[in-house]
Structure formats: structure tokens, C-alpha cells
Design a protein around this motif. Sequence first.
Motif, mmCIF file in Angstrom:
data_model
loop_
_atom_site.group_PDB
_atom_site.id
_atom_site.type_symbol
_atom_site.label_atom_id
_atom_site.label_comp_id
_atom_site.label_asym_id
_atom_site.label_seq_id
_atom_site.Cartn_x
_atom_site.Cartn_y
_atom_site.Cartn_z
ATOM 1 N N UNK A 321 -0.840 -57.101 43.981
ATOM 2 C CA UNK A 321 -0.789 -58.457 43.441
ATOM 3 C C UNK A 321 0.611 -58.777 42.945
ATOM 4 N N UNK A 322 0.837 -60.052 42.690
ATOM 5 C CA UNK A 322 2.145 -60.543 42.260
ATOM 6 C C UNK A 322 1.920 -61.534 41.132
ATOM 7 N N UNK A 337 11.341 -74.000 21.052
ATOM 8 C CA UNK A 337 11.965 -72.872 21.747
ATOM 9 C C UNK A 337 11.393 -72.809 23.145
ATOM 10 N N UNK A 338 12.073 -72.088 24.038
ATOM 11 C CA UNK A 338 11.654 -71.956 25.442
ATOM 12 C C UNK A 338 11.709 -70.494 25.829
ATOM 13 N N UNK A 339 10.692 -70.047 26.585
ATOM 14 C CA UNK A 339 10.742 -68.672 27.078
ATOM 15 C C UNK A 339 10.038 -68.568 28.418
ATOM 16 N N UNK A 340 10.317 -67.478 29.094
ATOM 17 C CA UNK A 340 9.673 -67.180 30.372
ATOM 18 C C UNK A 340 9.339 -65.702 30.360
ATOM 19 N N UNK A 341 8.076 -65.378 30.750
ATOM 20 C CA UNK A 341 7.685 -63.974 30.811
ATOM 21 C C UNK A 341 6.531 -63.811 31.793
ATOM 22 N N UNK A 342 6.489 -62.630 32.408
ATOM 23 C CA UNK A 342 5.389 -62.313 33.330
ATOM 24 C C UNK A 342 4.295 -61.536 32.611
ATOM 25 N N UNK A 343 4.675 -60.827 31.563
ATOM 26 C CA UNK A 343 3.736 -60.122 30.690
ATOM 27 C C UNK A 343 4.409 -60.033 29.326
ATOM 28 N N UNK A 348 10.365 -59.588 34.341
ATOM 29 C CA UNK A 348 10.588 -59.164 35.712
ATOM 30 C C UNK A 348 9.443 -59.635 36.611
ATOM 31 N N UNK A 349 9.794 -60.135 37.799
ATOM 32 C CA UNK A 349 8.791 -60.492 38.812
ATOM 33 C C UNK A 349 8.609 -59.277 39.703
ATOM 34 N N UNK A 350 7.415 -58.683 39.673
ATOM 35 C CA UNK A 350 7.184 -57.405 40.316
ATOM 36 C C UNK A 350 5.925 -57.453 41.182
#
Length: 491
Positions: A321-322, A337-343, A348-350
Motif C-alpha cells: 500500500x501507499x 500553523x500548517x503541516x504535512x505528514x503521512x503518519x 516520508x511517502x513510502x
Amino acid sequence: MSYIWPLILLVPITLWAQEDDLNVFETTISEELSEAGRPARKWSPQRSPVTKGADGRFLDLRSAIEEAIRKNPFQQIRGYQREKIDLRRSDIFQSFWLPNLALELQSSNQKIDRIRESTQNTPRMGAQQAPTGSVGLVMEDFTLFNWGRDYLAYQNQKHTLNREEQILGEQKRGLKFAVIAQYFRLVKIKEILNVKREQLRQASFVHKVAREKLKLKKIRAQEYYQTRSEYLRAQTEYQESSFELGVEEERMANLLGDEYRGAYRTAEQLRYVALNASEDEALKLSLIQSPAYRTAKLVYDNASRTYEKTLKDNLPLPKFSLNLGTYRTGFDPDGSYWNYQTSPGNRNVELVAAIDMRWNLLGEGGFFNGRRNQEAFLNKRIAETNFYNTKREVEVKIRTIYKTLRFLEQKVDISSYQQKNAQSNYDVVLDNYVSGVATYPDIKLALDNLVISLINTQEVKFDHLLRKLELADLMGLEDFPGENFEALAVK
């Protein structure tokens, strides 16, 4: 004993009074049945006049089919059900082939007003004056490869929706066939009603002849009362046919979605056309397009895919999965505030692979889920057996209908000869009875044979139509090649 003589004298008076009442009733009925220019003696059934009035409406087959498809409540419901299927199909397609992208808004409780303030509260307790929250664009985990397990479930859902859509089309075709059958059922009953009306007219005429013969003492009173009994029986059958017509008109109104206010009138008749489709062609199409075969095949295919998925679910196969992450903007009393996260804590996009497997050793499902696998296998075998049995039943049904149609076609030819013979026989016997050569049993037998032959002609033509409609439905056809059911209605 002196009181007996008044009773004896009273009996003839009562009989003559009854005779007068029946004579008045018979005269009234005869006036209702008589039409200008129609001979009193010869059998000449005529259709009821086709008129437009407040007590009825004119109806032809093509307009009846169009009206039913447009106004029938259940057909309208099927239109809404088709829209629901389209919505579900879009959901199923996008949930499998596309990642789930969502816009998410969250906020904490914001104080609008304080109704009551407790003395035990600390300054920081309760809802805050300024809310906190976030707005984010969320892209959930997207499965890239799962060894076909998700695809098998997707195939089941997709084919089930396709079958539901096919069923709606089959039900629409069934409505059309029901209207055709009911329309010609009305035509048949109207023809039978005309036959019963003419039977009543002839019975009335025979009764009048018997009355004249009785006055001349050419027949016994017994024969006269036999003719009267026959006349009353014909009157009862005529009224029963009229009642049956009303019942069938109500059924037609329900099929049309019509606000029934009176009789349906038509100038069309059923045209008999022999079946032109071969038995091999009927078998070939029915094993592809018949509703029962399609449903049984769907259940079998779905059970096979479910069994295959159950076996794969019992293997330690990793899912690839992605996660494309979440773009989120938060706000609180201190600002935004602004943020970006995958977990949590990871940007990281993994591409990841994970195994999530559980085998029961004891308890529900059996050792290593063996009972669960066996149940899926048995469901597949049940569906398979039902599929082949349905195929066999369809083949038997097609052959039976085909033989029945050929038998009915022969019966139509026989009934035509029977009707002509009965008509000629009745004309001869009626003339002989009037001239005093034939007896009452002769005229009664001839009249009964003629009525039976006329009704039988209508019944066998209608039964032939019903079998053709049934065969067309099993073949999944609106019409037979080179034949149109709507063209069977002729003026």
C-alpha cells in the motif's frame, strides 16, 4: 277437509302469477338484447359498439403498453432503483480504482454563553472563548497490490449490480407482456360475453317458440319448462361473464396505473400467428438470456470467487500500500500553523508491505480456519448444483412449451372446423325445431355445442398467445424474430 280446496285453487293462481312475472322479465331482457336489423332466429353475435363516453374509454394495445410503461407505479419505482444502481456502481468503481481523497474540518467546543457558573471551577475549566481546530486534505492508504483479494470482492459487487440492472429490464419486459396478456384477456372475455349474449337471445327465442307450441298443445308442459330453465341458465351465465369482465378491467387499470372509472372499449381482435422460432434456437437463447439461468450463473460465479478469496485470506500474503499523507492547517488562540505528514512524526511517502493474519487453533472457524474454508467450498458446490439444475429446468421448460405450442396450433385448426360444423348444425336444427321436426333435446345439444365451440376458439387462441409470451420471456426477447406482439392486435 274444507280448508284444502282453497289451497288447491290457490296453486294455479300462484303459478300463473309467477308465469306473468317471468314473461315481463323475459320481455325486458329481450328488448335489451334486440338490435335493429338483426334476425330473431339466426345466430348473429355482434361486438359491442366502440364509443367514447363518460362510462368508459377507448383502448388499443400500443397505447396500453405505452401508458403502462409511463404510468405504472412499479415501473416508476424501477426507474428510481436504476438510479440507485448507478450511484452504487460509481461508489464501487471509485473505491477500488481510486484513492480516497477527503476534505476534513475539525474544531473544539467554543463557548457561546455560560448559563450557570460553578464556584468550584478553576479559571481554565469549561469551553474556551476561542476555538481550536484544523482543516486538512486527507489521502488515506491506497492498496496497490493485495494478491487479487480486493479484486475478487470488487468483481462480485460489480456483477451483482449488473445483474440487478438486468432484472429491472426483465421486469419492464414482464410488465409489457402482462399488459399484452391482460389486453387480449379482455378481448377474449368480451368475445365470450358476446357469445353468452347471443346464447341468451337464442334461448329466449326457443322459449318463445315453445310457448307458442304449448298454446297449440303441440308439446307438453315439461318441455316448455325445460326451455324456460335453459333460458334462465343462459341469463345467469351472461351475468357471470359480465361480472368477470369487470374484474379483468380492474386488473387492467392496475397495470396501466389508471384511475378506473368505467369500461375499457376496443375494436381490436387477437390475430392468431403460428410460432416461427425453432426449438434449437429457443434452447440456445434461453441458456444465455433467460432470467433464471442468469441469476443461477451469477450466484455460482460469485460463490466461486468468494471461495477463491477465502483461500487467499488464509495465506500469509503481504498487502502493498501507499500513503500519500495529509495536508493540514490548524488554528488556535495563538494563531494558525500548517503541516504535512503521512503518519505521526513522519513526512516520508513510502511504499509499504504488511501482513495482518490470524489463524484460529481452537474455537470458531476450526483449526487453521479449516471450517471456514470448508463452508466456502460447500457454498460453491451448492451454487454449482443449483446452476446445473436450473439449466436442466430451463431446457425442460423450453421443450415442454414448444410441444404445447405445437399442440395448441393443431387445436386452433380443429376448433375452427368444430365451430363451422356446430354453426351449420345449429342452423339446421333450429329450422327443424321451429317446423316441429326436431325435439327440444336436439336444439339444446346443438346450442350447447355451438357455444362451447365458439368459446373454445377464443380460449385456445389466447392460450397459444400466453405460451408464446412465456417462451419469449425465457429466451430473453421482446419479440420473436420477424414477429411483433403488438402487431397481433388487428381491427
